[in-house]
Design an enzyme around this catalytic site. Structure first.
Site, PDB file in Angstrom:
ATOM      1  N   ARG A 103      -3.575 -10.331   4.352  1.00 39.04           N
ATOM      2  CA  ARG A 103      -3.760 -10.435   2.899  1.00 39.04           C
ATOM      3  C   ARG A 103      -2.508  -9.883   2.232  1.00 39.04           C
ATOM      4  O   ARG A 103      -2.083  -8.765   2.513  1.00 39.04           O
ATOM      5  CB  ARG A 103      -4.993  -9.637   2.494  1.00 39.04           C
ATOM      6  CG  ARG A 103      -5.412  -9.742   1.047  1.00 39.04           C
ATOM      7  CD  ARG A 103      -6.714  -8.977   0.834  1.00 39.04           C
ATOM      8  NE  ARG A 103      -7.208  -9.100  -0.530  1.00 39.04           N
ATOM      9  CZ  ARG A 103      -6.873  -8.290  -1.529  1.00 39.04           C
ATOM     10  NH1 ARG A 103      -6.001  -7.299  -1.305  1.00 39.04           N
ATOM     11  NH2 ARG A 103      -7.371  -8.455  -2.742  1.00 39.04           N
ATOM     12  N   LYS A 138       0.819  -1.205   0.000  1.00 36.40           N
ATOM     13  CA  LYS A 138       0.000   0.000   0.000  1.00 36.40           C
ATOM     14  C   LYS A 138       0.865   1.273   0.000  1.00 36.40           C
ATOM     15  O   LYS A 138       2.049   1.256   0.338  1.00 36.40           O
ATOM     16  CB  LYS A 138      -0.945  -0.002   1.213  1.00 36.40           C
ATOM     17  CG  LYS A 138      -2.025  -1.080   1.153  1.00 36.40           C
ATOM     18  CD  LYS A 138      -3.085  -0.772   0.111  1.00 36.40           C
ATOM     19  CE  LYS A 138      -4.105  -1.898  -0.040  1.00 36.40           C
ATOM     20  NZ  LYS A 138      -4.988  -2.022   1.122  1.00 36.40           N
TER      21      LYS A 138
END
Length: 280
Positions: free
Chosen positions: A257, A222
């Protein structure tokens, strides 16, 4: 036959969910899994590496992304799920979608988890379908829609507002008959969150635990990691992701994840041993 799972807050180990994005414009991998054969091959390698769940998604949810036509989403995701299950019938597969039609096709093809970034708000009939099938659910928090979620980010308090969101969602979902142990919550790192919000959510993750649900965290590659490490290319953030994963697990995440399965599994096994003060 879809494999049915139950997720409680206290899992025997940290579960690792591997990401297969069948999109041409994935922020994280540049569309490497857009081709069906490549996506299936990557998923099977993840299974060999020991992944617990394969999460297949066909709609890009990167900031600013637009809706994908249902037919296109189905054509990208469902054949991949069917091929994975045909080769590995015991694989646990999750479908990352906001739409009932896609979820139905995925469950019929062997998926057993519905991962909805809208928290089962985008398509209300998804809740009815979840009740009918008994599928496990991942309920994620997102501010607005992917197209607009990073434009205006306003909260009264973090993580309090997100905890309140989950309280409402859990009450709604469980009142329909969905078993409480089949619901996983995901605070939604990067989905309508500022840089600081993401850090707060990881650091104060333990505040979600009184909700009594397994918590899934998806920090993989991210932008906040890129900002910390000055790495504009998402594919260069795997080492930083491992640091974020470690922080998530130590603060209470039950499922992580990730795009980089093998090394994430190693990190989680070490962390599990430290928390248990033993190996198995």
């Amino acid at each position: 036959m879809a494999i049915q799972l139950t997720y409680t807050q206290h899992l025997p180990k940290t579960l690792v969910m591997g990401v297969i994005n069948t999109t041409p414009d994935s922020f994280s991998d540049g569309g490497v899994h857009y081709q069906r054969e490549v996506a299936v091959s990557s998923a099977l390698q993840m299974l060999k590496d020991g992944v617990d769940i394969i999460d297949v998604g066909a709609e890009s949810t990167r900031p600013g992304s637009s809706y994908l036509e249902i037919r296109e989403e189905k054509d990208r995701a469902i054949p991949v799920i069917a091929d994975i299950i045909a080769t590995a019938p015991n694989a646990i597969v999750s479908i990352d979608t906001r739409r009932r039609e896609i979820a139905e096709a995925a469950i019929k093809s062997g998926a057993s988890i519905i991962n909805d970034i809208s928290g089962f708000r985008h398509d209300p009939s998804m809740i009815d379908f979840a009740v009918e099938t008994g599928a496990c659910l991942v309920v994620m928090h997102m501010l607005g829609e992917p197209k607009t979620m990073q434009k205006t980010i306003e909260y009264r308090m973090i993580p309090g507002d997100i905890i309140d969101f989950f309280k409402e969602r859990l009450k709604t979902l469980e009142s329909t008959g969905i078993h409480p142990d089949k619901i996983v919550i995901d605070p939604g790192i990067g989905f309508g969150k500022t840089f600081v919000h993401n850090l707060i959510l990881i650091n104060r993750l333990s505040e979600f635990l009184p909700l009594g649900k397994a918590v899934l965290m998806g920090p993989s590659r991210k932008a906040f990691i890129g900002r910390i490490l000055d790495l504009p290319n998402a594919a260069d953030r795997d080492t930083g992701t491992l640091g974020a994963v470690a922080a998530c697990v130590m603060n209470g995440a039950s499922i992580v994840r990730t795009h980089e399965v093998a090394r994430t599994i190693q990190v989680c096994r070490v962390l599990d041993a430290v928390r248990r003060e033993s190996v198995d």
